[in-house]
Design an enzyme around this catalytic site. Structure first.
Site, PDB file in Angstrom:
ATOM      1  CB  ALA A  42      26.906 -28.093  20.009  1.00  0.00           C
ATOM      2  N   GLY A  90      29.627 -28.456  15.364  1.00  0.00           N
ATOM      3  CA  GLY A  90      28.605 -29.337  14.815  1.00  0.00           C
ATOM      4  C   GLY A  90      28.158 -28.920  13.428  1.00  0.00           C
ATOM      5  CD  GLU A  93      31.462 -32.792  14.772  1.00  0.00           C
ATOM      6  OE1 GLU A  93      32.128 -33.755  15.171  1.00  0.00           O
ATOM      7  OE2 GLU A  93      30.677 -32.150  15.502  1.00  0.00           O
ATOM      8  CD  GLU A 113      33.724 -29.254  17.962  1.00  0.00           C
ATOM      9  OE1 GLU A 113      32.732 -29.574  17.295  1.00  0.00           O
ATOM     10  OE2 GLU A 113      34.800 -28.864  17.449  1.00  0.00           O
TER      11      GLU A 113
END
Length: 239
Positions: A42, A90, A93, A113
């Protein structure tokens, strides 16, 4: 580092909407620009502004990511993620939303995270356990430590490891093999697996039977059977 900013999420949604409607696209490959990262995670620079948002605003931002990743996961076409550098947070993911993952030897992949006091919020807590099992998934998320491409292959997180600089090339080779087949069959294989895995075995078998009945109504199965009888390669129209 190809961070997952809100703008990137929106652009991914736009391009996958185009891809879904383009009859000339059969198999999709996504890779990262440059050679340092597929996606580093992210955009942490956006997080201070997130801390000031209301619960409703945070839910909206999170659901934007889910909507895009779900679109990729449920695209009625095979997808391949060519991991050409670090694939964290991210980025991991995003890769999990693809059907197939091919990684270069250099790749480090993980969900760090927890080291920021949060946890994977782009589907990682759901897709990763379904792929590699809950115990190993929890280990990766609890520690936040990345693993190598070799380890990711061993636990079934990725499909293939290539030499550095060769992920995209290997993805193209695989995509060509896939694209030689009928999209009518490919899309139903994907639907049967994706939906069936979250239902009972009996329900999944019913779904498979329904999809098989559908594929027998297509032009491509007639071409496939005729080509086999005539001992030639089929020429599918994906209809």
């Amino acid at each position: 580092m190809n961070v997952l900013s809100r703008k990137v999420v929106q652009e991914l949604g736009e391009i996958f909407t185009e891809i879904s409607e383009d009859p000339n696209v059969i198999t999709v490959i996504v890779t990262g620009a440059g050679n340092r990262a597929f996606m580093a995670g992210a955009d942490i620079k956006e997080f201070p502004s997130w801390l000031e948002k209301s619960e409703e605003e945070l839910m909206q931002l999170t659901m934007e990511i889910h909507q895009t990743f779900n679109m990729i996961e449920h695209l009625k076409k095979p997808t391949i993620a060519a991991l050409n550098g670090i694939t964290l947070g991210g980025g991991c993911e995003l890769a999990l939303a693809f059907d197939i993952r091919i990684a270069e030897e250099q790749v480090q992949i993980g969900l760090p995270e927890v080291k920021l006091g949060l946890f994977p919020g782009g589907g990682g807590t759901q897709r990763l356990p379904r792929l590699i099992g809950p115990a190993k998934a929890k280990e990766l998320m609890f520690t936040g430590e990345p693993i190598s491409a070799a380890e990711a292959l061993k636990i079934g997180l990725i499909n293939q490891v290539t030499e550095n600089g060769k992920a995209l090339e290997s993805a193209i080779v695989m995509a060509k093999k896939i694209t030689a087949n009928s999209l009518q069959a490919l899309s139903r294989i994907k639907e049967a697996v994706n939906k069936g895995i979250d239902t009972s075995f009996d329900q999944a078998i019913d779904l498979e039977a329904q999809l098989l009945t559908e594929v027998f109504q297509t032009e491509d199965i007639r071409e496939g059977v005729q080509a086999f009888i005539e001992k030639r390669k089929p020429s599918y129209k994906h209809r």
